[in-house]
Enzyme design. Sequence first.
Site, short mmCIF file in Angstrom:
data_model
loop_
_atom_site.label_atom_id
_atom_site.label_comp_id
_atom_site.label_asym_id
_atom_site.label_seq_id
_atom_site.Cartn_x
_atom_site.Cartn_y
_atom_site.Cartn_z
N TYR A 1 5.16 -8.29 24.69
CA TYR A 1 5.22 -6.87 24.36
C TYR A 1 5.96 -6.08 25.44
O TYR A 1 6.08 -6.52 26.58
CB TYR A 1 3.81 -6.31 24.15
CG TYR A 1 2.94 -6.27 25.39
CD1 TYR A 1 2.76 -5.09 26.10
CD2 TYR A 1 2.30 -7.41 25.85
CE1 TYR A 1 1.95 -5.05 27.22
CE2 TYR A 1 1.49 -7.39 26.96
CZ TYR A 1 1.32 -6.19 27.66
OH TYR A 1 0.53 -6.17 28.77
N ASN B 1 0.55 -15.19 34.86
CA ASN B 1 0.99 -14.37 35.98
C ASN B 1 0.97 -15.23 37.23
O ASN B 1 -0.07 -15.77 37.60
CB ASN B 1 0.07 -13.16 36.18
CG ASN B 1 0.25 -12.11 35.10
OD1 ASN B 1 1.16 -12.18 34.28
ND2 ASN B 1 -0.63 -11.12 35.09
N TYR C 1 1.53 -15.14 41.18
CA TYR C 1 1.60 -14.24 42.33
C TYR C 1 1.90 -15.01 43.60
O TYR C 1 1.32 -16.07 43.85
CB TYR C 1 0.27 -13.52 42.54
CG TYR C 1 -0.16 -12.64 41.39
CD1 TYR C 1 0.24 -11.31 41.32
CD2 TYR C 1 -0.99 -13.13 40.39
CE1 TYR C 1 -0.17 -10.49 40.27
CE2 TYR C 1 -1.41 -12.33 39.34
CZ TYR C 1 -0.99 -11.01 39.29
OH TYR C 1 -1.40 -10.22 38.25
N HIS D 1 -4.26 -0.57 35.50
CA HIS D 1 -3.89 -0.44 34.09
C HIS D 1 -5.07 -0.83 33.21
O HIS D 1 -6.04 -1.42 33.68
CB HIS D 1 -2.69 -1.34 33.76
CG HIS D 1 -3.00 -2.79 33.86
ND1 HIS D 1 -3.07 -3.47 35.07
CD2 HIS D 1 -3.31 -3.72 32.90
CE1 HIS D 1 -3.38 -4.73 34.85
NE2 HIS D 1 -3.55 -4.92 33.54
N ASP E 1 -5.42 -2.95 29.57
CA ASP E 1 -4.66 -3.70 28.56
C ASP E 1 -4.60 -2.86 27.28
O ASP E 1 -5.63 -2.35 26.83
CB ASP E 1 -5.35 -5.03 28.28
CG ASP E 1 -5.27 -5.98 29.47
OD1 ASP E 1 -5.35 -5.49 30.61
OD2 ASP E 1 -5.14 -7.18 29.27
N HIS F 1 -8.11 -1.66 35.83
CA HIS F 1 -8.29 -2.79 36.75
C HIS F 1 -6.95 -3.14 37.38
O HIS F 1 -5.89 -2.80 36.84
CB HIS F 1 -8.90 -4.01 36.05
CG HIS F 1 -8.10 -4.53 34.90
ND1 HIS F 1 -8.25 -4.07 33.60
CD2 HIS F 1 -7.14 -5.48 34.82
CE1 HIS F 1 -7.44 -4.71 32.80
NE2 HIS F 1 -6.74 -5.58 33.53
N ARG G 1 -1.33 -17.50 43.90
CA ARG G 1 -2.39 -17.48 42.90
C ARG G 1 -1.77 -17.31 41.52
O ARG G 1 -0.79 -16.58 41.36
CB ARG G 1 -3.35 -16.33 43.18
CG ARG G 1 -4.55 -16.30 42.24
CD ARG G 1 -4.80 -14.93 41.67
NE ARG G 1 -5.95 -14.95 40.75
CZ ARG G 1 -6.27 -13.94 39.97
NH1 ARG G 1 -5.56 -12.85 39.97
NH2 ARG G 1 -7.29 -14.04 39.15
#
Length: 360
Positions: free
Chosen positions: A122, A176, A178, A187, A189, A249, A260
């Site tokens: 998206y 994700n 990192y 943000h 979701d 969060h 991570r």
Amino acid sequence: MAASGYSDLREKLKSMTPHSDDCKNKYVDGTSNGSGKAQKRKFRESDDDEYEHSDDSAELREQEASRVKSSIQQRGIFTPEECACIEEKIDEVVAKGEAGLYREHTVDRAPLRNKYFFGEGYTYGSQLEKRGPGQERLYRKGEVDEIPSWVHELVINRLVSDGVIPEGFVNSAVINDYQPGGCIVSHVDPLHIFARPIVSVSFFSDSALCFGCRFQFKPIRVSEPVFVLPVRRGSVTVLSGYAADDITHCIRPQDIKERRAVIILRKTRPDAPRLDSDRPLSSFPAARPGPLKAKRSRRKADPDAAHRPRVLEMDKEENRHPSFSRHHRHDISSENYWRRGQDSDKHRESSGRKVKMRRH
């Protein structure tokens, strides 16, 4: 001293200010002249913004933290051996992304953080044509790669068998990845895109998920969170209710001390809006971009450095590799447009201002 009749300088000073004790007492109880000005002055003389840390404020934060905690479920499901196997698969995803073997909307890069969309992708952040929360749109079917078979076999099926999610729930998987010092700003979701709950599985290292933070930039700074959730390698975190819908969060830079990765598993809503289908869908080979250069840190993590302010502009236009032309990009630093500003020029001029996060 003898000539003046005082044997102690403190006695002389006290005699010169005979009402000092009375004034001090009045400031403490706030009854000077019955106006209450003394009490106000007491707070104004403090450099610590005492009014922000009143008992009422602390109590409200505790109540909010309790609401967040009560709407989170967390379990340690994957063993170190299972984690190692899944982490090898994540490395393969990263290698394929760097080789340009995915469709153009599958990979989204930012400094110290790469995202890989599978099943459903998206638009968000500076990819949006119209700015503001609620403007996110799913890509057309086929514009991101399908969920890899190993995600189903090693992750999703395990969560189904353990009763974490029902069979057939997941149709969107995002990885994700990192690097030390990476982050993702506050943000929620998108409510109109994803059903609840939001499920995530953590790999490579321990970290933390923070709720109710505010981000500031240049250099990046993060306010005190309402609630901090430790996230262990191999653990599964399930957000629903208040934690998923009513408070933002984020992941702070200081919470990523080693590499991570997190696999986020979600279900899109049947009525989730998609991008207009006017333009034809490109053929599969043409949709693949050229090789992307790796943006992975080669430095060893410095635990102390992670706690110092650093300049990270995670979702800035100039730091991303989008499918849209550069003149359509805007300077935005939030996954869901939680940062203020309807005018990109005004936003650039005021980049030092405090970022306000909206809650739905």
